[in-house]
Write an enzyme that holds these catalytic residues in place. Sequence first.
Site, mmCIF file in Angstrom:
data_model
loop_
_atom_site.group_PDB
_atom_site.id
_atom_site.type_symbol
_atom_site.label_atom_id
_atom_site.label_comp_id
_atom_site.label_asym_id
_atom_site.label_seq_id
_atom_site.Cartn_x
_atom_site.Cartn_y
_atom_site.Cartn_z
ATOM 1 N N GLY A 11 0.836 -1.198 0.000
ATOM 2 C CA GLY A 11 0.000 0.000 0.000
ATOM 3 C C GLY A 11 0.869 1.246 0.000
ATOM 4 O O GLY A 11 2.085 1.171 0.195
ATOM 5 N N GLN A 12 0.239 2.407 -0.193
ATOM 6 C CA GLN A 12 1.039 3.638 -0.258
ATOM 7 C C GLN A 12 1.832 3.867 1.029
ATOM 8 O O GLN A 12 3.018 4.222 0.988
ATOM 9 C CB GLN A 12 0.163 4.852 -0.563
ATOM 10 C CG GLN A 12 -0.838 5.211 0.523
ATOM 11 C CD GLN A 12 -1.509 6.570 0.330
ATOM 12 O OE1 GLN A 12 -1.332 7.222 -0.691
ATOM 13 N NE2 GLN A 12 -2.290 6.975 1.312
ATOM 14 N N ASP A 55 -1.458 -14.025 4.795
ATOM 15 C CA ASP A 55 -2.818 -13.602 5.092
ATOM 16 C C ASP A 55 -2.837 -13.002 6.495
ATOM 17 O O ASP A 55 -2.342 -13.614 7.453
ATOM 18 C CB ASP A 55 -3.770 -14.806 5.015
ATOM 19 C CG ASP A 55 -5.234 -14.400 5.097
ATOM 20 O OD1 ASP A 55 -5.576 -13.549 5.942
ATOM 21 O OD2 ASP A 55 -6.045 -14.925 4.312
ATOM 22 N N LEU A 56 -3.379 -11.810 6.621
ATOM 23 C CA LEU A 56 -3.372 -11.121 7.900
ATOM 24 C C LEU A 56 -4.028 -11.956 8.993
ATOM 25 O O LEU A 56 -3.636 -11.889 10.163
ATOM 26 C CB LEU A 56 -4.090 -9.771 7.759
ATOM 27 C CG LEU A 56 -3.867 -8.736 8.856
ATOM 28 C CD1 LEU A 56 -2.395 -8.349 8.924
ATOM 29 C CD2 LEU A 56 -4.734 -7.507 8.622
ATOM 30 N N SER A 81 -9.870 -1.606 4.581
ATOM 31 C CA SER A 81 -9.644 -0.162 4.536
ATOM 32 C C SER A 81 -10.812 0.672 4.024
ATOM 33 O O SER A 81 -10.753 1.897 4.100
ATOM 34 C CB SER A 81 -8.415 0.141 3.662
ATOM 35 O OG SER A 81 -8.618 -0.322 2.341
ATOM 36 N N SER A 126 -7.575 5.285 12.845
ATOM 37 C CA SER A 126 -8.210 6.145 11.849
ATOM 38 C C SER A 126 -9.037 7.233 12.512
ATOM 39 O O SER A 126 -9.640 7.023 13.576
ATOM 40 C CB SER A 126 -9.120 5.295 10.950
ATOM 41 O OG SER A 126 -9.983 6.104 10.179
ATOM 42 N N GLU A 128 -11.781 8.045 11.621
ATOM 43 C CA GLU A 128 -13.185 7.621 11.582
ATOM 44 C C GLU A 128 -13.689 7.188 12.952
ATOM 45 O O GLU A 128 -14.904 7.127 13.170
ATOM 46 C CB GLU A 128 -13.354 6.481 10.582
ATOM 47 C CG GLU A 128 -13.141 6.876 9.132
ATOM 48 C CD GLU A 128 -14.227 7.809 8.603
ATOM 49 O OE1 GLU A 128 -15.375 7.721 9.079
ATOM 50 O OE2 GLU A 128 -13.924 8.625 7.717
ATOM 51 N N TYR A 150 -16.399 -0.297 10.144
ATOM 52 C CA TYR A 150 -14.973 0.011 10.064
ATOM 53 C C TYR A 150 -14.540 0.822 11.281
ATOM 54 O O TYR A 150 -13.534 0.512 11.936
ATOM 55 C CB TYR A 150 -14.693 0.795 8.783
ATOM 56 C CG TYR A 150 -13.281 1.340 8.683
ATOM 57 C CD1 TYR A 150 -12.249 0.560 8.179
ATOM 58 C CD2 TYR A 150 -12.989 2.647 9.094
ATOM 59 C CE1 TYR A 150 -10.950 1.052 8.095
ATOM 60 C CE2 TYR A 150 -11.693 3.148 9.010
ATOM 61 C CZ TYR A 150 -10.682 2.350 8.509
ATOM 62 O OH TYR A 150 -9.413 2.843 8.439
ATOM 63 N N VAL A 190 -11.422 8.186 -3.692
ATOM 64 C CA VAL A 190 -11.940 9.372 -4.375
ATOM 65 C C VAL A 190 -10.845 10.316 -4.837
ATOM 66 O O VAL A 190 -10.922 10.875 -5.942
ATOM 67 C CB VAL A 190 -12.965 10.104 -3.471
ATOM 68 C CG1 VAL A 190 -12.307 10.657 -2.212
ATOM 69 C CG2 VAL A 190 -13.673 11.206 -4.240
#
Length: 347
Positions: A11-12, A55-56, A81, A126, A128, A150, A190
Amino acid sequence: MNTAIITGVAGQDGMYLARRLLARGWRVVGTTRPGSTSPVRMRPYLRGVDVVEADLRDTERFAELVQAHRPEAVFNLAGFSSVGRSWGDPALVLDTNTTVVASMLEILLRHRDATGHDVRFFEASSAEIFGSQVSGALDEDAPHRPRTPYAVAKSATHHLLISYREKYDLFACNGILFNHESPFRGQQFVAGKIARAAAEAACGLTPTVTLGDLDVHRDWGAAIDIVEGIRLSLAHDRPMDYVLATGASHTLRDMIEVAFSSVGIDDPSPYLRLEPGMWPTTQADALLGDASRARTELGWTARRSFAELVGDMVHVDLARLRSGVEEDEGYLLRSELQVPAARAVTL
């Protein structure tokens, strides 16, 4: 040579962190999901990383990696994510983002008991977790009001990690990450969609981006800056939790305007389609972070502006379209890779 295990290395965030640690003399073992195409796509950026499939949810595999590599640090950047898609399989989200972390912490405890080797652990939390009814700048003490599967999973993991840190004296840190992007963020997100649309429009194409509420406010930072905060959190002399954010708020409308204006397009409206129902009412209309603790304790601050971030994303996509090469190490800006010289024993 010190060793770090990074889950989600393709991932980034994983990619930037791996490169940052390699530049400082570390050995990096990075895990990717079996069967994922991300390692192939990100291969140009992961030279020098020992990439392994894991695998996580396969905790025995994680235990084997810890035993085999005896890392000084584990950065858990993998997991489920997508906030919106978390409604589709809440049980999977809780298993991947919470139960798995509990198992990781137990494995690190057993490893310490067996070897006397204390592994530092970072968990990517996060913004969130703060929920939908929030206002003002949010710091580490802001209350959690999660309103999506999440967010519920991330909030539970946040408190679980603190409990393990207090009970067992583990060096474990939560990084409360606010929105952050890069030219290497997938186009399913997005910001990536907007950047690619602006680049396509600049090439004479007629892309269409479908969006919901353009006035949603987010604290958008550059992934390379956030990753430096992640690194510093485990380099500190004591474990703490940190908000990593810019302290500046922008809307999706701002992002669109900056993206298209960066390629000389003043009116992006022909390339947009609005569907207001796309934005879930359970997600916050605005999230703004207060990174005062990271600034004081770690000396960390976000360096790149919103306009610089969005412009970089668009112009890397322009290079991709014009060259026909989607991923190339040359797309990484030299300035993003330069880090201060440091002894190999430090993070």
